[in-house]
Design a protein around this motif. Structure first.
Motif, short mmCIF file in Angstrom:
data_model
loop_
_atom_site.label_atom_id
_atom_site.label_comp_id
_atom_site.label_asym_id
_atom_site.label_seq_id
_atom_site.Cartn_x
_atom_site.Cartn_y
_atom_site.Cartn_z
N ASP A 103 -7.53 0.49 0.74
CA ASP A 103 -6.41 -0.35 1.15
C ASP A 103 -5.55 0.49 2.09
OD1 ASP A 103 -4.15 -1.89 1.45
OD2 ASP A 103 -3.90 -2.30 -0.68
N GLU A 104 -5.71 0.27 3.39
CA GLU A 104 -5.02 1.08 4.40
C GLU A 104 -3.51 1.00 4.27
OE1 GLU A 104 -6.16 3.33 6.55
OE2 GLU A 104 -8.17 3.02 5.80
N LYS A 105 -2.98 -0.18 3.96
CA LYS A 105 -1.53 -0.33 3.82
C LYS A 105 -1.01 0.53 2.67
CE LYS A 105 -1.48 -5.01 5.60
NZ LYS A 105 -1.36 -6.42 5.26
N LYS A 106 -1.72 0.49 1.56
CA LYS A 106 -1.33 1.27 0.39
C LYS A 106 -1.43 2.77 0.69
CE LYS A 106 -2.01 0.94 -4.56
NZ LYS A 106 -2.84 0.37 -5.60
N SER A 109 1.38 3.80 2.87
CA SER A 109 2.60 3.81 2.07
C SER A 109 2.67 5.08 1.22
CB SER A 109 2.64 2.58 1.18
OG SER A 109 3.72 2.65 0.30
#
Length: 131
Positions: A103-106, A109
């Protein structure tokens, strides 16, 4: 969802592939046949990384798949004209691997949080050095 999905039953190469949530499990029971660039169907496009391989040195393997190794999907046009995501892996004989969708967003983050934490520690250290 919480259900496993059968993605591939390859009787010729005695390979079974299924997914559960963001994990893909690949089992190759063939006694001798390794399959370079073996194409696997996946449910979601994106980046996947190896999180477990029975071919690791610690399990007595040859380490042909390394932990953290990244695999990226590509699209293949189906008979119905739709595009379907696929992965290519080195499918070593008598091994199993588990791939996890990244999960690139995670991940970004978490990197941002680490940077902020590191910056906070640095500024704290600098304030301690001031007279």
């Amino acid at each position: 969802d919480g259900y496993p999905y059968n993605l591939l039953m390859d009787e010729e190469n005695t390979t079974m592939v299924y997914s559960h949530r963001d994990l893909i499990f690949v089992f190759n029971w063939h006694p001798t046949a390794a399959i370079p660039d073996h194409e696997l169907p996946v449910r979601e496009a994106g980046k996947y990384e190896v999180v477990l391989s029975t071919d690791e040195k610690r399990f007595g393997g040859l380490a042909r798949q390394t932990l953290g190794e990244e695999h990226f999907t590509f699209n293949v046009e189906g008979e119905d004209g739709k595009l379907y995501p696929r992965l290519k892996i080195y499918n070593a004989s008598r091994t199993a691997i588990v791939l996890k969708k990244v999960d690139e967003k995670k991940k970004l983050s978490n990197k941002a949080k680490l940077s902020l934490r590191s910056a906070s520690k640095s500024s704290h250290m600098l304030s301690m050095l001031r007279f």
